[in-house]
Design an enzyme around this catalytic site. Structure first.
Site, mmCIF file in Angstrom:
data_model
loop_
_atom_site.group_PDB
_atom_site.id
_atom_site.type_symbol
_atom_site.label_atom_id
_atom_site.label_comp_id
_atom_site.label_asym_id
_atom_site.label_seq_id
_atom_site.Cartn_x
_atom_site.Cartn_y
_atom_site.Cartn_z
ATOM 1 C CG HIS A 171 0.258 7.082 5.247
ATOM 2 N ND1 HIS A 171 1.393 7.499 5.907
ATOM 3 C CD2 HIS A 171 0.428 5.747 5.040
ATOM 4 C CE1 HIS A 171 2.206 6.465 6.099
ATOM 5 N NE2 HIS A 171 1.636 5.382 5.575
ATOM 6 C CG HIS A 188 -0.801 1.507 7.262
ATOM 7 N ND1 HIS A 188 0.140 1.120 8.195
ATOM 8 C CD2 HIS A 188 -0.114 2.249 6.343
ATOM 9 C CE1 HIS A 188 1.323 1.615 7.862
ATOM 10 N NE2 HIS A 188 1.196 2.295 6.740
ATOM 11 C CD GLU A 189 -1.131 2.501 2.668
ATOM 12 O OE1 GLU A 189 -0.683 3.652 2.572
ATOM 13 O OE2 GLU A 189 -0.418 1.519 2.973
ATOM 14 C CB CYS A 204 5.065 2.292 7.152
ATOM 15 S SG CYS A 204 4.600 3.791 6.263
ATOM 16 C CG LEU A 205 6.405 0.959 1.061
ATOM 17 C CD1 LEU A 205 5.704 1.266 -0.256
ATOM 18 C CD2 LEU A 205 7.596 0.031 0.830
ATOM 19 N N GLY A 218 0.828 -1.200 0.000
ATOM 20 C CA GLY A 218 0.000 0.000 0.000
ATOM 21 C C GLY A 218 0.860 1.246 0.000
ATOM 22 C CD GLN A 274 3.271 5.840 2.502
ATOM 23 O OE1 GLN A 274 2.292 5.303 1.988
ATOM 24 N NE2 GLN A 274 4.248 5.121 3.016
HETATM 25 C C1 QAP Z 1 0.964 -0.875 5.051
HETATM 26 O O1 QAP Z 1 3.090 -1.176 4.135
HETATM 27 C C2 QAP Z 1 0.710 -2.164 5.781
HETATM 28 O O2 QAP Z 1 9.857 -2.044 6.273
HETATM 29 C C3 QAP Z 1 1.748 -1.020 3.782
HETATM 30 O O3 QAP Z 1 11.730 -2.774 4.482
HETATM 31 C C4 QAP Z 1 1.755 -3.005 6.161
HETATM 32 O O4 QAP Z 1 3.658 -1.911 2.119
HETATM 33 C C5 QAP Z 1 -0.547 -2.524 6.106
HETATM 34 C C6 QAP Z 1 7.742 -2.478 3.356
HETATM 35 C C7 QAP Z 1 1.500 -4.189 6.829
HETATM 36 C C8 QAP Z 1 -0.804 -3.709 6.770
HETATM 37 C C9 QAP Z 1 0.215 -4.545 7.124
HETATM 38 C C10 QAP Z 1 8.152 -2.211 4.651
HETATM 39 C C11 QAP Z 1 8.700 -2.860 2.426
HETATM 40 C C12 QAP Z 1 6.348 -2.357 2.940
HETATM 41 C C13 QAP Z 1 9.480 -2.312 5.007
HETATM 42 C C14 QAP Z 1 3.996 -1.672 3.237
HETATM 43 C C15 QAP Z 1 10.440 -2.689 4.067
HETATM 44 C C16 QAP Z 1 10.034 -2.962 2.773
HETATM 45 C C17 QAP Z 1 5.368 -1.844 3.719
HETATM 46 CO CO CO Z 2 2.498 3.502 5.526
#
Ligand code: QAP
Ligand code: CO
Length: 167
Positions: A138, A134-135, A92-93, A46, A51
């Protein structure tokens, strides 16, 4: 198409409140393509416009195994959220390498415009429900680490600042 730069916590721009998208036009469609490319390249599920430093109510999500089922939510609004909650590990990205538990509604019903400019409703549970919440956070300037204790949040902040200095 082009990849966009993802803001990293604790960048203050991550706390900007987004304004509604004014029109689903060519500019917006191009932004959506760039956000999808950026999300897939970063292996995320997401990404919110906030972001990538665009402060409009727009998120892209893809929780599918095949990474081939993009969901685009324009001007999303939560119509209903279940009283039942669950704790899931989130990442989170904008906060790379950090994962921690956050309590959220188990299911949500969300209304949003699609890329065709038409109003749609989506019922979600499981990972998709978590990701939508979550999104959408943001878009109101909220990062998931704000749900964690001040102690954890400060440790994360210090780690992120150190990481970025080392790059
Ligand atoms: C939000 O997050 C989310 O630390 C989206 O090194 C995450 O896409 C919602 C990511 C989990 C629900 C559950 C994170 C990629 C991606 C990192 C993401 C990383 C590489 C996070
Ligand atoms: Co995020």
């Amino acid at each position: 198409m082009s990849q966009l730069t993802i803001l990293r916590y604790p960048d203050p721009r991550l706390h900007t409140v987004a304004k509604p998208v004014a029109a689903v036009d060519a500019r917006l469609k191009s932004l959506v393509q760039d956000m999808l490319e950026t999300m897939y390249e970063a292996e995320g599920i997401g990404l919110a416009a906030t972001q990538v430093d665009v402060h409009e109510r727009l998120v892209v999500i893809d929780v599918s195994e095949g990474r081939d089922q993009p969901l685009v939510l324009i001007n999303p609004e939560i119509l209903w959220a279940s009283d039942q909650t669950q704790v899931n590990d989130e990442g989170c990205l904008s906060v790379p390498g950090i994962y921690d538990g956050v309590e959220r509604s188990s299911a949500v019903k969300v209304q949003a415009l699609g890329l065709d400019g038409k109003q749609q409703t989506h019922e979600a549970e499981g990972l998709l429900a978590v990701c939508i919440q979550h999104e959408m956070d943001h878009l109101i300037g909220k990062v998931f680490v704000q749900y964690l204790s001040p102690l954890k949040r400060n440790r994360i902040k210090t780690k992120m600042v150190k990481q970025q200095k080392g790059e």
